[in-house]
Write an enzyme that holds these catalytic residues in place. Sequence first.
Site, PDB file in Angstrom:
ATOM      1  N   TRP A  81      34.616  39.472  47.309  1.00 22.12           N
ATOM      2  CA  TRP A  81      34.007  39.090  46.032  1.00 22.12           C
ATOM      3  C   TRP A  81      33.227  40.243  45.453  1.00 22.12           C
ATOM      4  O   TRP A  81      33.321  40.531  44.248  1.00 22.12           O
ATOM      5  CB  TRP A  81      33.136  37.840  46.192  1.00 22.12           C
ATOM      6  CG  TRP A  81      33.922  36.636  46.597  1.00 22.12           C
ATOM      7  CD1 TRP A  81      33.763  35.908  47.753  1.00 22.12           C
ATOM      8  CD2 TRP A  81      35.005  36.015  45.881  1.00 22.12           C
ATOM      9  NE1 TRP A  81      34.674  34.886  47.785  1.00 22.12           N
ATOM     10  CE2 TRP A  81      35.451  34.924  46.650  1.00 22.12           C
ATOM     11  CE3 TRP A  81      35.636  36.285  44.674  1.00 22.12           C
ATOM     12  CZ2 TRP A  81      36.494  34.096  46.249  1.00 22.12           C
ATOM     13  CZ3 TRP A  81      36.688  35.463  44.266  1.00 22.12           C
ATOM     14  CH2 TRP A  81      37.102  34.388  45.050  1.00 22.12           C
ATOM     15  N   ASP A 122      25.335  37.750  43.167  1.00 18.78           N
ATOM     16  CA  ASP A 122      26.266  36.629  43.278  1.00 18.78           C
ATOM     17  C   ASP A 122      25.746  35.751  44.418  1.00 18.78           C
ATOM     18  O   ASP A 122      25.721  36.172  45.575  1.00 18.78           O
ATOM     19  CB  ASP A 122      27.662  37.190  43.587  1.00 18.78           C
ATOM     20  CG  ASP A 122      28.726  36.104  43.716  1.00 18.78           C
ATOM     21  OD1 ASP A 122      28.378  34.904  43.750  1.00 18.78           O
ATOM     22  OD2 ASP A 122      29.918  36.474  43.804  1.00 18.78           O
ATOM     23  N   LYS A 141      30.359  25.293  45.801  1.00 21.26           N
ATOM     24  CA  LYS A 141      30.004  25.428  47.211  1.00 21.26           C
ATOM     25  C   LYS A 141      28.788  24.572  47.548  1.00 21.26           C
ATOM     26  O   LYS A 141      28.844  23.774  48.460  1.00 21.26           O
ATOM     27  CB  LYS A 141      29.745  26.893  47.557  1.00 21.26           C
ATOM     28  CG  LYS A 141      31.020  27.690  47.825  1.00 21.26           C
ATOM     29  CD  LYS A 141      31.494  28.513  46.679  1.00 21.26           C
ATOM     30  CE  LYS A 141      32.876  29.085  46.934  1.00 21.26           C
ATOM     31  NZ  LYS A 141      33.084  30.395  46.321  1.00 21.26           N
TER      32      LYS A 141
HETATM   33  C1  LIG Z   1      33.768  31.325  45.705  1.00 24.48           C
HETATM   34  C2  LIG Z   1      33.127  32.601  45.347  1.00 24.48           C
HETATM   35  C3  LIG Z   1      33.455  33.303  44.176  1.00 24.48           C
HETATM   36  C4  LIG Z   1      34.524  32.835  43.235  1.00 24.48           C
HETATM   37  O1  LIG Z   1      34.093  31.775  42.515  1.00 24.48           O
HETATM   38  P1  LIG Z   1      34.977  31.130  41.346  1.00 24.48           P
HETATM   39  O2  LIG Z   1      34.035  30.097  40.829  1.00 24.48           O
HETATM   40  O3  LIG Z   1      36.206  30.588  41.981  1.00 24.48           O
HETATM   41  O4  LIG Z   1      35.283  32.205  40.362  1.00 24.48           O
HETATM   42  C5  LIG Z   1      32.758  34.456  43.884  1.00 24.48           C
HETATM   43  N1  LIG Z   1      31.802  34.919  44.709  1.00 24.48           N
HETATM   44  C6  LIG Z   1      31.473  34.282  45.856  1.00 24.48           C
HETATM   45  C7  LIG Z   1      30.393  34.826  46.719  1.00 24.48           C
HETATM   46  C8  LIG Z   1      32.129  33.104  46.200  1.00 24.48           C
HETATM   47  O5  LIG Z   1      31.796  32.469  47.342  1.00 24.48           O
END
Ligand SMILES: *Cc1c(COP(=O)(O)O)cnc(C)c1O
Length: 361
Positions: free
Chosen positions: A102, A172, A196
Amino acid sequence: MKRVYNFSAGPSMLPESVLRTAADEMLDYQGSGQSVMEMSHRSKVYEGIIQGAESLLREVMNIPDNYKVLFLQGGASSQFAMVPLNLMNGSGKADYVLTGQWATKAYKEAARYGEVNVVASSKDKTFTYIPKLDPSTFTKDADYFHICLNNTIYGTKYHELPETGDVPLVADVSSCILSEPIDVSKFGLLYAGAQKNMGPAGLTVVVIREDLIGHARDITPTMFNYQIHADNGSMFNTPPCYSIYICKLVLEWIKNEIGGLEKMKERNEAKAALLYQFLDQSKLFKGTVVPEDRSLMNIPFITGDQEMDAKFVKAATENGFVNLKGHRTVGGMRASIYNAMPMEGVEKLVAFMKKFEEENA
Ligand SMILES: *Cc1c(COP(=O)(O)O)cnc(C)c1O
C-alpha cells in the site's frame, strides 16, 4: 444460524450488536417509515445520522477542533492521488517510506505529480520490519511526509512516529484506525478506507488539519478537492449514506459497549498477545514479522511448507475459521483480528492450531 469467525483483511467482521441494530432498523429507521438506504441524504433524519457519526468520531478519536472530518468515497486508494493533488503545492516534493504494497502504491501515484523521495524501505526483507528512520535524510522543504501506519499485508506497524518537524505527517491508517488511541495532533492528515475497522466498504474517512485545505492544484478534479468536501459538509454529492450509518453504529459500540479507545486497545493487545505467544512457542507455525514491529491487527504466519499451509487453511475453513489464507503475494496464512473479532474467536483459533499441530507435527 451459524456465524463463522472471519479473519479477512477487509472487508471484515462487524460487531454482532451493530448488525442486529441495523437489522432491527432495516425497514423503518426510528419511526421515519423508511430504511436508511432509501432516505434522502438532504433529509433532517439523515442529517442527524451523518452529524452524529462525525461528532462520535471526534469524541472517540479525540480529534482537535482545527481538524476537519470528511466522509468520502473512492477507497484509501483514491487518497494516494488526492493527497499529492491537494498537498504537493509548495516545493512540489514529498517523502515516502516504503513498508509494503500500500505504501508503495501511494508512492507510485504521488510520483506522477511531483518529486517523491523514498526515505527508507523494508523491501529487502519482504517488508517484515519497519525501517529505522534518520531525520537527517528527510527532505527539509517537503510538502509532506507519508507513512502507512499499519501494514495490512505484511503485519507490521510503527510503534514510534517519524520526527518530521514542520513537515506535515500524512498517514494511511486504513487497517489500524480505532484500534487504539492515536494522537491526531501529530499528523497533518489521516485517511482510512472504512472496511477494516469502521464499517462496510464504500466509505473513506479523512481527518485533515484545516490549514492544509484550500491549496489544491488547478488540475485537481472537483471531486478530489478536499476544500469542496469540507465546504459542503461531505455533501457536495450523495455521500455513501448507508456505510456512514453503519459507521455511526460502530462508533456507538466503541463508545458505549467497549468504553472507548483505551479499552479497545487493551482488548486488541490481549487478543494479539494470545496469538503471538502461541506462535512464538509453536513447533509448526511461526510469525513472519520481527517482534518489535508487530501489528495488533494483522498477524501473518507460516509453517515453512506450502502444502502444510494449504492443508491448514482448508481444515480451518471447514471448522469455521475463514479467510486465513495469506495475501496472494506473500503466501502462508494471515489472521486479521480487527476490533470486531471477539477474544473468543482468537482463543478458539489458537486451540484449533494447537490441535492441528499435534496431529501434523
Ligand atoms: C485496504 C487498504 C488499502 C486499500 O483500501 P481501498 O479502500 O480498497 O482502496 C490501502 N491501504 C491500506 C493500509 C489498506 O489496509
